[in-house]
Design a protein around this motif. Structure first.
Motif, PDB file in Angstrom:
ATOM      1  N   ALA A 357      -0.859   9.708  -5.023  1.00 30.96           N
ATOM      2  CA  ALA A 357      -1.633   8.702  -4.294  1.00 30.96           C
ATOM      3  C   ALA A 357      -1.205   7.336  -4.805  1.00 30.96           C
ATOM      4  O   ALA A 357      -1.061   7.135  -6.014  1.00 30.96           O
ATOM      5  N   LEU A 358      -0.966   6.416  -3.897  1.00 29.50           N
ATOM      6  CA  LEU A 358      -0.554   5.083  -4.344  1.00 29.50           C
ATOM      7  C   LEU A 358      -1.079   3.994  -3.446  1.00 29.50           C
ATOM      8  O   LEU A 358      -1.355   4.214  -2.269  1.00 29.50           O
ATOM      9  N   THR A 359      -1.270   2.818  -4.042  1.00 32.97           N
ATOM     10  CA  THR A 359      -1.661   1.658  -3.227  1.00 32.97           C
ATOM     11  C   THR A 359      -0.477   0.705  -3.165  1.00 32.97           C
ATOM     12  O   THR A 359       0.381   0.692  -4.054  1.00 32.97           O
ATOM     13  N   LEU A 360      -0.458  -0.081  -2.096  1.00 36.32           N
ATOM     14  CA  LEU A 360       0.664  -0.994  -1.876  1.00 36.32           C
ATOM     15  C   LEU A 360       0.261  -2.394  -2.298  1.00 36.32           C
ATOM     16  O   LEU A 360      -0.873  -2.829  -2.055  1.00 36.32           O
ATOM     17  N   ASP A 361       1.191  -3.076  -2.914  1.00 35.62           N
ATOM     18  CA  ASP A 361       0.911  -4.431  -3.368  1.00 35.62           C
ATOM     19  C   ASP A 361       1.105  -5.394  -2.197  1.00 35.62           C
ATOM     20  O   ASP A 361       2.224  -5.643  -1.761  1.00 35.62           O
ATOM     21  N   THR A 362      -0.017  -5.935  -1.687  1.00 37.57           N
ATOM     22  CA  THR A 362       0.073  -6.800  -0.502  1.00 37.57           C
ATOM     23  C   THR A 362      -0.189  -8.256  -0.842  1.00 37.57           C
ATOM     24  O   THR A 362      -0.398  -9.072   0.047  1.00 37.57           O
ATOM     25  N   THR A 363      -0.206  -8.589  -2.133  1.00 36.87           N
ATOM     26  CA  THR A 363      -0.598  -9.955  -2.494  1.00 36.87           C
ATOM     27  C   THR A 363       0.374 -10.998  -1.980  1.00 36.87           C
ATOM     28  O   THR A 363       1.587 -10.832  -2.060  1.00 36.87           O
ATOM     29  N   GLY A 364      -0.203 -12.041  -1.464  1.00 36.71           N
ATOM     30  CA  GLY A 364       0.549 -13.281  -1.367  1.00 36.71           C
ATOM     31  C   GLY A 364       1.369 -13.609  -0.162  1.00 36.71           C
ATOM     32  O   GLY A 364       1.505 -14.775   0.163  1.00 36.71           O
TER      33      GLY A 364
END
Ligand code: ADP
Ligand code: ASP
Ligand code: MG
Length: 457
Positions: A357-364
């Motif tokens: 399970a992973l989350t995606l880095d959507t910052t910025g």
């Protein structure tokens, strides 16, 4: 590079964010701050509040009605300030020229948009705010020079989240910026840069903080001052938990951890140049400069176990199921290669025997489509495994010191959260944080409950 050995080591760079330059009165308060400290020689500005969002909307491609509405709002913000200045013929001409550009580029975007076009459009916000502010300071009898940061801020061509070239910056700063500092105050733009072919780029939303820190490093200045709409860095976002308390002094690594996990007060990359060069960063409110603020520096005495809570919204969780993972090698390598080809950086990760399970880095990013999950990516992933997507999650990060060595942490953190669902936990890789992935609708209550228990007793 040592800050002490530089001939500029008494000077300071001051950055003012969007609300600080939202209108004439706000800009006047910034001018007061600059004029009260003769060491401020470089001033970095954001676009006036709201302007970047309007430009991002225009860049996404709008119909004529919406376009005209946005253009009018941008024009009104500029003219509300122009009206309060004297003799503004030259300034008016410059702003009119920029507004015309915005209108033309928006029309192009409505036919076919691109990331390069988005950055070009969005950069107009910072160009206009700096022109207006430079004129305001001139009319307060101050010797200032408007400076186009793109002359020195070279970046790669990753539009929307470009990476500055610090070697080039050092060379170009020495050539173009340094010689000006002894005689004048330089007013320049945050957030924007230029790639090799001469096209405008941006450093990611909130990127003006990063610009200021990069200039502080390249000039070996004494301090980077970030003036915003809150008098310092708090134990959590005071808009989410009004009982949050200001942190008077915080170490680089703790503040960097906060910024990385979503504390909007600082752009996540801001502290990299500050740490590299050991230059302290001050955060204060341009509306209440007398209220002091937070000093971010190398070390603090007796850092507490719990320092702060950060919240990052709009998180997507991908769960990848595959029997190939069972006693096999190489599955994760395949997944990561694929994600990297799609330019996606993974944030949190947990694994079990047959799933990851992973989350995606959507910052910025200024990317207008919000989600990083494209159909192309999902199609490719589904050739490797079964893919589950969960949206509307939020990441709550508990930031502190020596957390991985602490006893009883589970009870302290999870005790107050017994009535909430926690979707995923990430703990152990760093002694500075515990991350919880939670349903977006519960995020604020979770932050408030944790704040009451970890910071208010
Ligand atoms: P600027 O336009 O000046 O760059 P931002 O809106 O980017 O300002 O950042 C300031 C905001 O950051 C505050 O208004 C506050 O709501 C938010 N914020 C998030 N976390 C924190 C925190 N830990 N301490 C203070 N402010 C925070
Ligand atoms: N104006 C840009 C933004 O709104 C950059 C900044 O404010 O730092 O993201
Ligand atoms: Mg900001």
């Amino acid at each position: 590079m040592s800050a002490v050995s530089s001939p500029y080591s008494q000077y300071v760079v001051a950055k003012f964010g969007g609300t600080s330059v939202a209108d004439f009165d706000a800009m006047n308060s910034c001018a007061d701050i600059i004029l009260a400290n003769r060491d401020v020689r470089v001033v970095v500005l954001s676009a006036s509040a709201g302007v970047t969002n309007l430009l991002v909307t225009l860049a996404s491609g709008c119909d004529k009605d919406k376009r005209e509405k946005c253009l009018k709002q941008i024009r009104d913000i500029q003219y509300a300030m122009i009206k309060r200045l004297n003799e503004t013929d030259v300034l008016k001409e410059e702003i009119e020229h920029l507004l015309d550009n915005i209108a033309t580029l928006s029309e192009t975007a409505s036919l076919a948009t691109s990331e390069a076009l988005t950055d070009e459009l969005v950069s107009h916000g910072e160009v206009m705010s700096t022109l207006l502010f430079a004129e305001l300071l001139r009319q307060r009898n101050t010797d200032v020079e408007w400076f186009d940061i793109r002359r020195i801020m070279r970046t790669n061509d990753q539009f929307g989240q470009a990476e500055p070239d610090t070697n080039q910056l050092n060379i170009l700063v020495a050539e173009h910026l340094q010689p000006r500092l002894n005689n004048t105050i330089v007013i320049t733009q945050g957030f924007i840069g230029r790639e090799e072919k001469g096209r405008t780029t941006t450093l990611g939303r909130g990127g003006s903080d990063y610009t200021a820190a990069l200039l502080g490093e390249a000039l070996s200045l004494r301090r980077v001052d970030i003036w915003t709409d809150v008098p310092g860095i708090y134990t959590t976002d005071p808009r989410v938990a009004p009982t949050a308390k200001r942190i008077d002094k915080i170490a680089f690594d703790e503040a960097a951890e906060m910024a990385t996990f979503g504390a909007k007060i600082l752009h996540p990359a801001t502290l990299l140049p500050a740490v590299r060069s050991g230059i302290p960063v001050f955060v204060g409110s341009s509306k209440e400069p007398q209220a002091s603020g937070t000093l971010v520096c190398n070390r603090t005495e007796n850092p507490p176990r719990f320092r702060a809570l950060a919240l990052r919204r709009k998180q997507t969780l991908l769960t990848l199921h595959s029997l190939k993972m069972l006693h096999a090698r190489g599955f994760l390598a395949e997944v990561f290669t694929l994600l990297s080809r799609h330019n996606i950086s993974v944030d949190l990760i947990t694994t079990s025997e047959v799933s990851v399970a992973l989350t995606l880095d959507t910052t910025g990013s200024t990317s207008t489509n919000g989600s990083l999950l494209t159909n192309a990516l999902l199609t490719e992933l589904s050739t490797l495994c079964r893919v589950e997507v969960e949206e509307d999650l939020a990441l709550v990060a508990i930031i502190g010191n020596k957390l991985s060595q602490a006893k009883g942490l589970g009870k302290e953190i999870f005790g107050p959260l017994e009535s909430f669902n926690i979707r995923m936990i990430s703990y152990g890789a760093s002694s500075h944080n515990v991350c919880l992935l939670v349903p977006g609708r519960d995020a604020e209550q979770i932050v408030q409950a944790l704040h009451r228990n970890l910071f208010e007793n």
